[in-house]
Write a protein that holds these residues in place. Structure first.
Motif, PDB file in Angstrom:
ATOM      1  N   GLN A 299       5.497   9.969   2.816  1.00  0.00           N
ATOM      2  CA  GLN A 299       6.213  10.707   3.800  1.00  0.00           C
ATOM      3  C   GLN A 299       5.227  10.393   5.137  1.00  0.00           C
ATOM      4  O   GLN A 299       6.099  10.743   5.917  1.00  0.00           O
ATOM      5  CB  GLN A 299       5.640  12.115   2.948  1.00  0.00           C
ATOM      6  CG  GLN A 299       5.852  12.811   3.617  1.00  0.00           C
ATOM      7  CD  GLN A 299       4.843  14.007   2.582  1.00  0.00           C
ATOM      8  OE1 GLN A 299       3.727  14.356   2.416  1.00  0.00           O
ATOM      9  NE2 GLN A 299       5.885  15.267   2.566  1.00  0.00           N
ATOM     10  N   GLN A 300       3.567   9.532   5.264  1.00  0.00           N
ATOM     11  CA  GLN A 300       3.092   9.941   6.423  1.00  0.00           C
ATOM     12  C   GLN A 300       3.875   8.855   7.179  1.00  0.00           C
ATOM     13  O   GLN A 300       4.106   9.124   8.918  1.00  0.00           O
ATOM     14  CB  GLN A 300       2.090   9.131   6.002  1.00  0.00           C
ATOM     15  CG  GLN A 300       0.799  10.048   7.763  1.00  0.00           C
ATOM     16  CD  GLN A 300       0.932  11.656   7.800  1.00  0.00           C
ATOM     17  OE1 GLN A 300       0.822  12.106   7.283  1.00  0.00           O
ATOM     18  NE2 GLN A 300       1.338  11.050   9.239  1.00  0.00           N
ATOM     19  N   PHE A 301       3.951   7.815   6.214  1.00  0.00           N
ATOM     20  CA  PHE A 301       5.171   6.330   7.259  1.00  0.00           C
ATOM     21  C   PHE A 301       5.964   7.389   7.858  1.00  0.00           C
ATOM     22  O   PHE A 301       6.298   7.147   9.340  1.00  0.00           O
ATOM     23  CB  PHE A 301       4.920   5.507   6.522  1.00  0.00           C
ATOM     24  CG  PHE A 301       6.144   4.271   6.740  1.00  0.00           C
ATOM     25  CD1 PHE A 301       5.437   3.056   7.442  1.00  0.00           C
ATOM     26  CD2 PHE A 301       7.541   4.531   7.048  1.00  0.00           C
ATOM     27  CE1 PHE A 301       5.949   2.228   8.169  1.00  0.00           C
ATOM     28  CE2 PHE A 301       7.981   3.758   7.749  1.00  0.00           C
ATOM     29  CZ  PHE A 301       7.620   2.384   8.282  1.00  0.00           C
TER      30      PHE A 301
ATOM     31  N   GLY B 173       0.688  -1.358  -0.350  1.00  0.00           N
ATOM     32  CA  GLY B 173       0.022   0.232   0.318  1.00  0.00           C
ATOM     33  C   GLY B 173       0.803   1.325   0.618  1.00  0.00           C
ATOM     34  O   GLY B 173       0.282   2.785   0.378  1.00  0.00           O
ATOM     35  N   TYR B 174       2.326   0.923   0.047  1.00  0.00           N
ATOM     36  CA  TYR B 174       2.643   2.063   0.188  1.00  0.00           C
ATOM     37  C   TYR B 174       3.698   2.642  -1.264  1.00  0.00           C
ATOM     38  O   TYR B 174       3.921   1.635  -2.284  1.00  0.00           O
ATOM     39  CB  TYR B 174       4.549   2.065   1.292  1.00  0.00           C
ATOM     40  CG  TYR B 174       3.352   2.661   2.793  1.00  0.00           C
ATOM     41  CD1 TYR B 174       3.233   3.071   3.210  1.00  0.00           C
ATOM     42  CD2 TYR B 174       3.003   1.527   3.511  1.00  0.00           C
ATOM     43  CE1 TYR B 174       2.606   3.644   4.991  1.00  0.00           C
ATOM     44  CE2 TYR B 174       2.640   1.006   4.379  1.00  0.00           C
ATOM     45  CZ  TYR B 174       1.893   2.590   4.895  1.00  0.00           C
ATOM     46  OH  TYR B 174       1.797   2.688   6.272  1.00  0.00           O
ATOM     47  N   GLU B 175       4.215   3.496  -1.810  1.00  0.00           N
ATOM     48  CA  GLU B 175       5.089   3.867  -2.960  1.00  0.00           C
ATOM     49  C   GLU B 175       6.308   3.217  -2.969  1.00  0.00           C
ATOM     50  O   GLU B 175       6.429   2.666  -4.026  1.00  0.00           O
ATOM     51  CB  GLU B 175       5.426   5.062  -3.011  1.00  0.00           C
ATOM     52  CG  GLU B 175       3.687   6.341  -3.046  1.00  0.00           C
ATOM     53  CD  GLU B 175       3.744   6.666  -2.073  1.00  0.00           C
ATOM     54  OE1 GLU B 175       2.649   7.405  -2.081  1.00  0.00           O
ATOM     55  OE2 GLU B 175       3.684   6.125  -0.270  1.00  0.00           O
TER      56      GLU B 175
ATOM     57  N   THR C 151       5.320  11.182  -2.514  1.00  0.00           N
ATOM     58  CA  THR C 151       5.053   9.956  -2.241  1.00  0.00           C
ATOM     59  C   THR C 151       4.222  10.092  -0.880  1.00  0.00           C
ATOM     60  O   THR C 151       4.870  10.092   0.501  1.00  0.00           O
ATOM     61  CB  THR C 151       6.488   9.298  -1.598  1.00  0.00           C
ATOM     62  OG1 THR C 151       7.202   9.762  -1.650  1.00  0.00           O
ATOM     63  CG2 THR C 151       7.116   8.795  -3.657  1.00  0.00           C
ATOM     64  N   PRO C 152       3.452  10.360  -0.209  1.00  0.00           N
ATOM     65  CA  PRO C 152       2.295  10.582   0.501  1.00  0.00           C
ATOM     66  C   PRO C 152       1.675   9.633   1.175  1.00  0.00           C
ATOM     67  O   PRO C 152       2.521  10.093   2.704  1.00  0.00           O
ATOM     68  CB  PRO C 152       1.130  11.189  -0.079  1.00  0.00           C
ATOM     69  CG  PRO C 152       0.342  11.048  -1.648  1.00  0.00           C
ATOM     70  CD  PRO C 152       2.151  10.391  -1.974  1.00  0.00           C
ATOM     71  N   LYS C 153       1.579   8.710   0.468  1.00  0.00           N
ATOM     72  CA  LYS C 153       2.358   7.395   1.619  1.00  0.00           C
ATOM     73  C   LYS C 153       2.835   7.196   2.325  1.00  0.00           C
ATOM     74  O   LYS C 153       2.702   6.946   3.570  1.00  0.00           O
ATOM     75  CB  LYS C 153       1.122   6.374   1.138  1.00  0.00           C
ATOM     76  CG  LYS C 153       0.048   6.463   0.144  1.00  0.00           C
ATOM     77  CD  LYS C 153      -0.540   4.874   0.115  1.00  0.00           C
ATOM     78  CE  LYS C 153      -1.922   5.702  -0.617  1.00  0.00           C
ATOM     79  NZ  LYS C 153      -2.481   4.525  -1.961  1.00  0.00           N
TER      80      LYS C 153
END
Length: 263
Positions: A252-254, A193-195, A248-250
């Motif tokens: 980034q949040q991780f 689910g992540y880039e 890469t917003p996902k």
């Protein structure tokens, strides 16, 4: 106009761009070679059509990021032979770094090098905690000398033949690069689910061996063991990896979460 660019062939790298940039990179490369850093051998240098260039030998077909991932895909873990090659390059790099040691503590430049201010701007609600954590590690690491620091010392920039991409080096406390080589992968998620995902991980035994081998070098240099500063430099690496990745917003949040958990 581009400042510089890199073109890679099977056996060499061509670095070309503005004379100011290329000449700075070339001086740095020669100084690092003289200091014993495991860098590529210079083949040629010159100027053409208003641009400067230099050519350096290739250090291998695959960097350790690929070699580790291939090992894991085949056997489920990083092979001992591959890991020993990796440690050997890190040891060469560590000893060369110590030949550049300075007692001048350039923490402002180091903070800039790891993009601390950039991340604080991106995470204003956590900026105070991030800065507090940096000040804590600053006090803890003041006993360490500053050395010429790669800044992005990770398996993707390390080859069995040596280290690449040193042109953005800056002063930093001894140990930051070395811990980065291991902790880099912790800022990559393992679930889908992540880039981008982690394609390998070090075992606890491998991390322990790496730490012990580098502690020996610290002892030889009259320094406190590197392992004493592991958490400090792991935090610094997490900051650098979390900053300025809006595409890469996902991920980034991780990484934001990872920094907060380690602040």
């Amino acid at each position: 106009a581009k400042i510089s660019a890199v073109y890679r062939s099977v056996d060499s790298y061509l670095r070309i761009g503005s004379p100011d940039k290329i000449h700075r990179d070339l001086v740095l490369h020669k100084n690092m070679e003289k200091a014993g850093f495991p860098v590529a051998r210079l083949i040629e240098e010159g100027e053409e059509n208003g641009e400067a260039y230099f050519i350096e030998s290739s250090l291998g077909d695959k960097h350790f990021g690929v070699l580790f991932a291939e090992d894991v895909a085949r056997t489920g873990s990083i092979r001992e032979e591959t890991f020993q090659q990796f440690i050997s390059i890190c040891e060469l790099f560590a000893r060369a770094q110590l030949s550049t040691r300075s007692e001048t503590k350039g923490y402002a430049e180091f903070a800039k090098g790891i993009w601390l201010g950039q991340l604080c701007e991106e995470m204003p609600e956590n900026a105070e905690a991030i800065i507090t954590r940096f000040e804590k590690l600053r006090k803890h690491t003041e006993q360490l000398p500053f050395v010429l620091t790669h800044g992005d010392f990770n398996p993707n920039n390390l080859y069995p033949g040596g280290v690449i991409d040193l042109e953005d080096a800056f002063p930093g406390p001894y140990g930051y690069d070395l811990v980065s080589a291991i902790s880099h992968i912790e800022s990559f998620p393992t679930s889908e689910g992540y880039e981008y995902l982690a394609k390998y991980h070090f075992t606890e035994a491998q991390i322990q061996e790496f730490s012990e081998r580098l502690n020996v070098i610290s002892k030889e240099a009259g320094l406190v063991p590197l392992s004493e500063f592991w958490n400090d430099f792991e935090f610094c690496r997490a900051v650098w990896l979390a900053a300025d990745i809006p595409n890469t917003p996902k991920l980034q949040q991780f990484r934001y979460t990872f920094v907060i958990e380690n602040s």
